[in-house]
Design an enzyme around this catalytic site. Structure first.
Site, mmCIF file in Angstrom:
data_model
loop_
_atom_site.group_PDB
_atom_site.id
_atom_site.type_symbol
_atom_site.label_atom_id
_atom_site.label_comp_id
_atom_site.label_asym_id
_atom_site.label_seq_id
_atom_site.Cartn_x
_atom_site.Cartn_y
_atom_site.Cartn_z
ATOM 1 N N HIS A 1 -7.702 -36.658 -54.556
ATOM 2 C CA HIS A 1 -6.559 -37.490 -54.176
ATOM 3 C C HIS A 1 -6.216 -38.552 -55.228
ATOM 4 O O HIS A 1 -5.933 -39.702 -54.880
ATOM 5 C CB HIS A 1 -6.845 -38.135 -52.816
ATOM 6 N N GLU B 1 -2.031 -32.678 -54.907
ATOM 7 C CA GLU B 1 -3.295 -32.300 -54.272
ATOM 8 C C GLU B 1 -3.315 -30.789 -54.076
ATOM 9 O O GLU B 1 -2.630 -30.262 -53.208
ATOM 10 C CB GLU B 1 -3.421 -33.003 -52.917
ATOM 11 N N HIS C 1 -7.744 -35.798 -43.542
ATOM 12 C CA HIS C 1 -8.630 -35.945 -44.704
ATOM 13 C C HIS C 1 -10.117 -36.098 -44.350
ATOM 14 O O HIS C 1 -10.817 -36.955 -44.901
ATOM 15 C CB HIS C 1 -8.173 -37.126 -45.561
HETATM 16 C C1 GAL Z 1 -1.701 -37.543 -48.357
HETATM 17 C C2 GAL Z 1 -0.994 -37.162 -47.103
HETATM 18 C C3 GAL Z 1 -0.163 -38.359 -46.673
HETATM 19 C C4 GAL Z 1 -1.048 -39.575 -46.479
HETATM 20 C C5 GAL Z 1 -1.894 -39.793 -47.719
HETATM 21 C C6 GAL Z 1 -2.924 -40.873 -47.547
HETATM 22 O O1 GAL Z 1 -2.476 -36.475 -48.817
HETATM 23 O O2 GAL Z 1 -0.194 -36.038 -47.318
HETATM 24 O O3 GAL Z 1 0.571 -38.073 -45.498
HETATM 25 O O4 GAL Z 1 -1.850 -39.419 -45.345
HETATM 26 O O5 GAL Z 1 -2.565 -38.626 -48.084
HETATM 27 O O6 GAL Z 1 -2.370 -42.108 -47.333
#
Ligand code: GAL
Length: 344
Positions: A175, A309, A105
């Site tokens: 998110h 997402e 991210h």
């Molecule tokens: C999501 C990801 C998860 C985790 C989460 C944040 O987008 O797929 O594995 O990292 O974000 O906690």
């Protein structure tokens, strides 16, 4: 759409943060911070009540920690990049590693941890930012704009634009954690979900796509017809073991702006339809949402929300059969996702 604005305090580095509120004719309200372009509440009218379907916090301090990326815009590259490195034009780029040796991210300080410039115009609320060459290891100065709007048919639209002055990679998403029974009301097992995808990308144990496509047919990943999120989440399935539930990129059918997913909560009558121009959808059942305090005295725990997402496929610089996240000078990353709420 009417937009109002208030002070939301100062970030650790002293910069002032604003909270915007978008209202429509039906009384629907969405609040957004210029810090991370973070969606902090989505209040939807249903059965004579207003239901906030978005998880969030009360204070800026909590958003500055924001383990879990609640509500934020994610970039420069959403989800994971194996080993925090990629090769572009024969040159290796090393990124920040913030997830078991991988990049997640956007790195240690992703787009979710910056105050964006903001303005209101006839399109809606426009956030802009320049991500400098070298930020978190990425090449190229990236000019960004994220526009948020709310229509009178209860559609929240997020439009993403980016331009670069050097070849780079870009993959932007939002998110938000949704709970259509209302934030802080417990797990989302009885909420129905439909995803317009016939396959998903296989993950390894570190939640990194391997490059293989798996058909959803006959698996717990078959959401081609509406199914309760909890129905098969704990099945003994090797793909569900990676990520401890749903945390996978679904390969959406079709191209252009089209329906990607639909969710519904029979308890409140709140429904949500997601449309996007992007090829992938990460369905994440909040398995890593460790117990914590949320806004207005709420408590959150794993699987008490879901994220949808929209994105390019994760780890695509390693999996060369995936659509490319490379952006060249002269091109525009131009994508749109619509979350439309309805009552049934
Ligand atoms: C999501 C990801 C998860 C985790 C989460 C944040 O987008 O797929 O594995 O990292 O974000 O906690």
């Amino acid at each position: 759409m009417e937009i109002t604005c208030r002070d939301f305090g100062a970030a650790r580095d002293g910069s002032k943060v604003l909270e915007y509120c978008l209202h429509n004719r039906n009384g629907m309200r969405v609040t957004v911070l210029d810090y991370g372009c973070t969606v902090t509440s989505i209040c939807v009218p249903a059965r004579g009540e207003m239901i906030d379907v978005c998880l969030g916090y009360d204070t800026l301090e909590e958003y500055e920690k924001n383990d879990g990326y609640l509500g934020a815009v994610i970039g420069r590259h959403a989800n994971r990049i194996a080993g925090g490195r990629f090769v572009l034009n024969g040159r290796e780029y090393c990124l920040a590693r913030n997830d078991n040796g991988n990049h997640l991210h956007g790195g240690l300080r992703g787009f979710d941890k910056y105050v964006w410039r903001s303005r209101m115009d006839e399109q809606g609320l426009v956030f802009t930012r320049l991500s400098p060459d070298g930020e978190e290891g990425y090449p190229g100065n990236l000019e960004l704009s994220v526009t948020l709007s709310l229509s009178d048919d209860n559609a929240m639209t997020i439009s993403y634009f980016a331009k670069t002055d050097r070849d780079t990679v870009v993959n932007l998403t939002n998110h938000t954690y949704f709970n259509l029974a209302g934030q802080g009301t417990g797990n989302v097992y009885d909420q129905q979900l439909q995803i317009f995808a016939d396959s998903f990308t296989e993950n390894d144990a570190a939640c990194l796509p391997t490059g293989r496509f798996i058909s959803v047919a006959g698996t717990p990943f078959d959401f081609t017809s509406p199914k309760c999120i909890g129905e098969q989440i704990d099945m003994d399935d090797p793909h569900l073991h990676c990520g401890n539930g749903y945390d996978h990129n679904f390969v959406l059918r079709g191209e252009g702006l089209r329906e990607a997913a639909r969710a519904y909560c029979a308890r409140t009558g709140v429904g949500m339809e997601v449309q996007t121009t992007l090829p992938g959808l990460q369905f994440y059942s909040a398995n890593f949402l460790t117990p914590r305090a949320g806004k207005k005295g709420s408590k959150y725990a794993p699987r008490e929300a879901f994220c949808l997402e929209t994105q390019l496929f994760p780890n695509a610089m390693e999996c060369r059969n995936f659509p490319s996240p490379v952006l060249h000078p002269g091109e525009t990353f131009d994508h749109k996702t619509i979350y439309r709420f309805f009552e049934k």
